[in-house]
Design a protein around this motif. Structure first.
Motif, PDB file in Angstrom:
ATOM      1  N   LEU A 246      -3.500   0.190   0.508  1.00 36.03           N
ATOM      2  CA  LEU A 246      -5.187   1.097   1.707  1.00 36.03           C
ATOM      3  C   LEU A 246      -5.959  -0.926   2.584  1.00 36.03           C
ATOM      4  O   LEU A 246      -5.729  -1.415   2.677  1.00 36.03           O
ATOM      5  N   GLY A 247      -5.450  -0.071   4.020  1.00 35.91           N
ATOM      6  CA  GLY A 247      -6.200  -1.128   4.569  1.00 35.91           C
ATOM      7  C   GLY A 247      -7.049  -0.610   5.223  1.00 35.91           C
ATOM      8  O   GLY A 247      -7.965   0.385   4.927  1.00 35.91           O
ATOM      9  N   THR A 248      -7.640  -1.614   6.556  1.00 39.85           N
ATOM     10  CA  THR A 248      -8.870  -1.284   7.484  1.00 39.85           C
ATOM     11  C   THR A 248      -8.812  -0.557   9.159  1.00 39.85           C
ATOM     12  O   THR A 248      -7.589  -0.361   9.102  1.00 39.85           O
ATOM     13  N   ALA A 249      -9.958  -0.395   9.335  1.00 43.99           N
ATOM     14  CA  ALA A 249      -9.291   0.436  10.396  1.00 43.99           C
ATOM     15  C   ALA A 249      -8.538   0.025  11.456  1.00 43.99           C
ATOM     16  O   ALA A 249      -8.140   0.019  12.486  1.00 43.99           O
ATOM     17  N   ASN A 250      -8.711  -1.155  11.232  1.00 39.14           N
ATOM     18  CA  ASN A 250      -7.473  -2.869  12.183  1.00 39.14           C
ATOM     19  C   ASN A 250      -5.905  -2.972  12.289  1.00 39.14           C
ATOM     20  O   ASN A 250      -5.851  -2.965  12.875  1.00 39.14           O
ATOM     21  N   ASP A 251      -5.883  -1.946  10.900  1.00 38.98           N
ATOM     22  CA  ASP A 251      -4.211  -1.209  10.625  1.00 38.98           C
ATOM     23  C   ASP A 251      -3.765  -0.665  11.008  1.00 38.98           C
ATOM     24  O   ASP A 251      -2.902  -0.164  10.575  1.00 38.98           O
ATOM     25  N   VAL A 252      -4.575   0.350  12.007  1.00 44.61           N
ATOM     26  CA  VAL A 252      -4.027   1.805  12.039  1.00 44.61           C
ATOM     27  C   VAL A 252      -3.081   1.375  13.658  1.00 44.61           C
ATOM     28  O   VAL A 252      -3.360   0.768  13.646  1.00 44.61           O
ATOM     29  N   GLN A 253      -2.036   2.427  12.684  1.00 46.83           N
ATOM     30  CA  GLN A 253      -0.968   2.045  13.869  1.00 46.83           C
ATOM     31  C   GLN A 253      -1.418   3.220  15.374  1.00 46.83           C
ATOM     32  O   GLN A 253      -2.231   3.915  15.703  1.00 46.83           O
ATOM     33  N   ARG A 254      -0.882   2.176  16.088  1.00 45.21           N
ATOM     34  CA  ARG A 254      -1.670   2.906  17.325  1.00 45.21           C
ATOM     35  C   ARG A 254       0.267   3.474  18.180  1.00 45.21           C
ATOM     36  O   ARG A 254       1.444   2.751  18.635  1.00 45.21           O
ATOM     37  N   LYS A 266      -3.323   6.367  14.481  1.00 43.03           N
ATOM     38  CA  LYS A 266      -2.672   6.595  13.253  1.00 43.03           C
ATOM     39  C   LYS A 266      -3.242   5.464  12.091  1.00 43.03           C
ATOM     40  O   LYS A 266      -3.020   4.641  12.365  1.00 43.03           O
ATOM     41  N   SER A 267      -3.910   6.596  11.323  1.00 44.76           N
ATOM     42  CA  SER A 267      -4.229   6.084   9.717  1.00 44.76           C
ATOM     43  C   SER A 267      -3.823   6.615   8.944  1.00 44.76           C
ATOM     44  O   SER A 267      -4.282   5.701   7.643  1.00 44.76           O
ATOM     45  N   GLU A 312     -15.160   9.491   6.000  1.00 50.15           N
ATOM     46  CA  GLU A 312     -15.258   9.533   4.959  1.00 50.15           C
ATOM     47  C   GLU A 312     -14.910   8.638   4.424  1.00 50.15           C
ATOM     48  O   GLU A 312     -15.782   8.113   2.881  1.00 50.15           O
ATOM     49  N   PHE A 313     -13.759   8.510   4.306  1.00 51.76           N
ATOM     50  CA  PHE A 313     -12.573   7.680   3.534  1.00 51.76           C
ATOM     51  C   PHE A 313     -12.159   6.822   4.644  1.00 51.76           C
ATOM     52  O   PHE A 313     -10.892   6.601   4.874  1.00 51.76           O
ATOM     53  N   PRO A 314     -13.184   6.053   5.287  1.00 50.69           N
ATOM     54  CA  PRO A 314     -12.742   4.803   6.116  1.00 50.69           C
ATOM     55  C   PRO A 314     -11.551   3.693   6.104  1.00 50.69           C
ATOM     56  O   PRO A 314     -11.748   2.502   6.411  1.00 50.69           O
ATOM     57  N   TYR A 315     -10.131   4.319   5.120  1.00 51.86           N
ATOM     58  CA  TYR A 315      -9.010   3.676   5.331  1.00 51.86           C
ATOM     59  C   TYR A 315      -8.121   3.734   5.970  1.00 51.86           C
ATOM     60  O   TYR A 315      -8.069   4.947   6.128  1.00 51.86           O
ATOM     61  N   THR A 316      -6.884   2.592   6.017  1.00 49.04           N
ATOM     62  CA  THR A 316      -5.949   3.223   6.896  1.00 49.04           C
ATOM     63  C   THR A 316      -5.555   3.423   5.806  1.00 49.04           C
ATOM     64  O   THR A 316      -5.065   2.416   4.906  1.00 49.04           O
TER      65      THR A 316
END
Length: 644
Positions: A246-254, A266-267, A312-316
């Motif tokens: 599990l990561g944060t919003a900063n870990d999304v793939q661009r 992409k989360s 609802e579940f803001p994890y990457t």
């Protein structure tokens, strides 16, 4: 043969994949290369209950399925796609819709080919001489039939290879040299016929199972103590070790592709790794293979349908499936392991997802549909049909057909048998881990979200990001905010997360009528005092609200710099705040209650704030004036552009 498909121009509304498939068919048919075409491909979606052929990207956002179907005039050769728990009958209906579109596209190709097709080059495969075929059969038929019926893959492969080598060496001494090259092909054909005949004649597979039987399943969870979630899923001699992080919003793939007018994110990612040792091979590893990309995408589609919304579940989420051993259906094992690892990580998915690979053996009118196929059955069979989903419906599907003439009735039967196998596997998974863990791993970041007024985003970020960076440096938490005002706070420790949330709320909180606040007196005037109740937000305590009874002079009660408690008694339509100290004091005996007087006419406010235009209270802070009709906000600049 080598075919290149270039996308020279993209309208960013339609996917180019099915167009590329039709173009490839057209190019091969127009060439002199022998080709059993033409074929065509169609994407099928369903928007609000209505079928759509080749839906646009915008329509797909509202579609409950995304299936690509390829085929010839009379048969289907490939199906691939994902869905939101649709029924088997929906899949069959979608394939029928797609086949109608395929026939239209083939008719178009035939019309064009009438003017541009070249004569086909002559080619004929060298047939194995009948004498070689008969000699190989008489020498090896019984040996091959025994060799293929071994309990495990390694023993089976070794036994078959020993027979082939022994027979090959013997026949080389008997047959003419010009026939030696046909011996290997004849032995391969014999193995192909032996497996298929045994299954159709006896109903038993090479590992002793019946056609509808699933291999033995064993499951272990929480194997990796430091990972956020893990599962080891073993089915027969296929084993997948799957880990969830599990990561944060900063870990999304661009993502930046021709399909999107602007960069997207992409989360959720699922990666499938297939090392050579999993099949007992030695080969160089030079990057991600086509197989790994395809199987990873198939598994990712299967699981994505049950994930909770990011809001609802803001994890990457990142899932990695490591195939430790493979004897068929490793992509389906990855799906089962992924579902279990998500449960183990405490992710609130809608339901467990399982996958099963189906096979087909067909000779004339006789056929057998196989559940949970082995690698040998995939190699020597006529179909590889992978179906994944929940107890409620299908979420991912992939089918490759090696024969012509597969009709929808046979496909309907295969889907029904796949559902039976999927439900059995889900039952075994339920025994091991019936639901998600009650809490996340102690090593996973805790994430909370706070919704703030979008007008407060600039206050939270601060000049050049100074304020938000200060919160992160002081607490160790990760703080992000989007344009809607949704603030996401992530931290491994609960204490740092709580501290960060308090700091965010202190900066962005909105005054509430009836609440009590404490703050410094920012300035005094003849008609009252201005008290800062929140950072950058103040209101007026009219002189009549300083205390019970008459007050001649504001400074008789408060002075600049004093910290006082006040109650917010009114917020008008322009956002001006009216405070009271008197409301917090006990009433003197014999006093009569009455409505507090309104501020006097000489209380002139600066435009856009609560602060009066006087030398003691300047009309705007250093960062500019507050919003129209709102309370004054010091240090407020323009809202900066932020990358997500």
């Amino acid at each position: 043969m080598q075919v290149f498909v270039y996308v020279i121009s993209a309208d960013q509304e339609n996917d180019a994949d099915v167009l590329g498939l039709v173009a490839t068919s057209m190019a091969l048919n127009a060439s002199k290369i022998p080709f059993a075409g033409p074929i065509a491909g169609v994407r099928v979606g369903r928007v609000q209950g209505k079928w759509v052929q080749n839906p646009t990207f915008q329509q797909l956002e509202f579609s409950d399925m995304d299936l690509v179907i390829a085929g010839s005039q009379d048969s289907i050769v490939m199906v691939e796609g994902g869905a939101l728990e649709i029924s088997e009958s929906d899949v069959v209906e979608a394939i029928g819709i797609g086949q109608r579109g395929i026939r239209e596209l083939i008719a178009m190709q035939n019309e064009l080919l009438a003017n541009c097709a070249q004569p086909k080059m002559e080619w004929k495969a060298k047939a194995t001489p009948a004498s070689v075929t008969e000699r190989v059969r008489s020498e090896a038929e019984g040996l091959i039939a025994t060799a293929i019926n071994q309990a495990d893959k390694a023993s089976r492969v070794q036994a078959v290879e020993r027979v082939k080598e022994t027979v090959k060496e013997k026949l080389k001494l008997e047959l003419p040299v010009e026939d030696h090259g046909f011996i290997g092909a004849a032995l391969g054909d014999l193995e192909y016929v032996a497996l298929r005949s045994q299954l159709l004649d006896t109903g038993l597979r090479v590992d002793g199972r019946k056609p509808r039987e699933v291999r033995q399943i064993s499951i272990d969870t929480s194997l990796l103590p430091r990972a956020h979630g893990s599962a080891l899923f073993t089915r027969g001699q296929t084993q997948a070790l799957v880990a969830t992080t599990l990561g944060t919003a900063n870990d999304v793939q661009r993502l930046d592709s021709i399909d999107e007018p602007k960069e997207s994110t992409k989360s959720f990612m699922l990666h499938y790794n297939f090392p050579p040792f999993s099949t007992g091979e030695v080969r160089p590893v030079r990057g991600t293979s086509r197989r790994e990309i395809g199987h990873g995408n198939l598994a990712e589609r299967a699981v994505q349908a049950v994930l909770p919304p990011f809001e609802e579940f803001p994890y990457t989420l990142r899932i990695v499936s490591e195939i430790l051993e493979s004897n068929g259906s490793s992509s389906m094992a990855s799906i089962c392991g992924a579902s279990l690892s998500l449960f183990d990580a405490g992710v609130p998915i809608k339901g467990a997802v399982a996958g099963v690979a189906m096979g087909l053996i067909k000779e004339g009118s006789k056929y057998a549909i196989l559940t949970d196929i082995l690698g040998t059955e995939d190699h020597l069979g006529d179909m590889d049909f992978k179906v994944a989903g929940t107890a409620a419906g299908i979420t991912s599907i992939q089918m490759d057909i090696k024969i012509q003439g597969l009709d929808l009735s046979l496909m309907t039967e295969a889907l029904a048998q796949a559902k039976e196998g999927r439900l059995h596997i889900l039952g075994e998974m339920n025994k091991a881990l019936p639901a998600q863990r009650a809490d996340l791993s102690q090593y996973a970041p805790r994430i909370v979200t706070v919704m703030i007024n979008p007008e407060k985003i600039g206050d939270l970020i601060g000049p050049k990001g100074k304020t938000i960076r200060g919160i992160q440096d002081e607490t160790g938490a990760e703080v992000t905010v989007d344009d809607s005002g949704l603030v996401t706070i992530a931290a491994v420790g609960g204490e740092s997360m709580q501290r960060a949330r308090q700091m965010v709320q202190a900066i962005t909180a909105e005054p509430v009528v009836g609440e009590i606040y404490e703050g410094p007196v920012k300035s005094t005037t003849a008609f009252g005092a201005f008290v800062e109740i929140m950072p950058g937000t103040d209101g007026l305590v009219h002189i009549s609200e300083l205390r019970h009874g008459r007050t001649e002079k504001t400074e008789d009660v408060v002075k600049k710099g004093d910290r006082v408690k006040v109650k917010l008694i009114e917020r008008d339509e322009r956002g001006k705040l009216r405070l009271s100290m008197k409301a917090l004091l006990p009433k003197p005996e014999g006093s009569s209650s009455g409505a507090a007087p309104v501020p006097s006419a000489d209380a002139t406010y600066a435009e856009g704030g609560n602060t009066p235009a006087s030398p003691e209270a300047p009309s705007g802070g250093e960062g500019g004036e507050g919003g129209e009709g709102g309370s004054r906000r010091e240090g407020r600049g323009g809202r900066p552009r932020r990358e997500r």
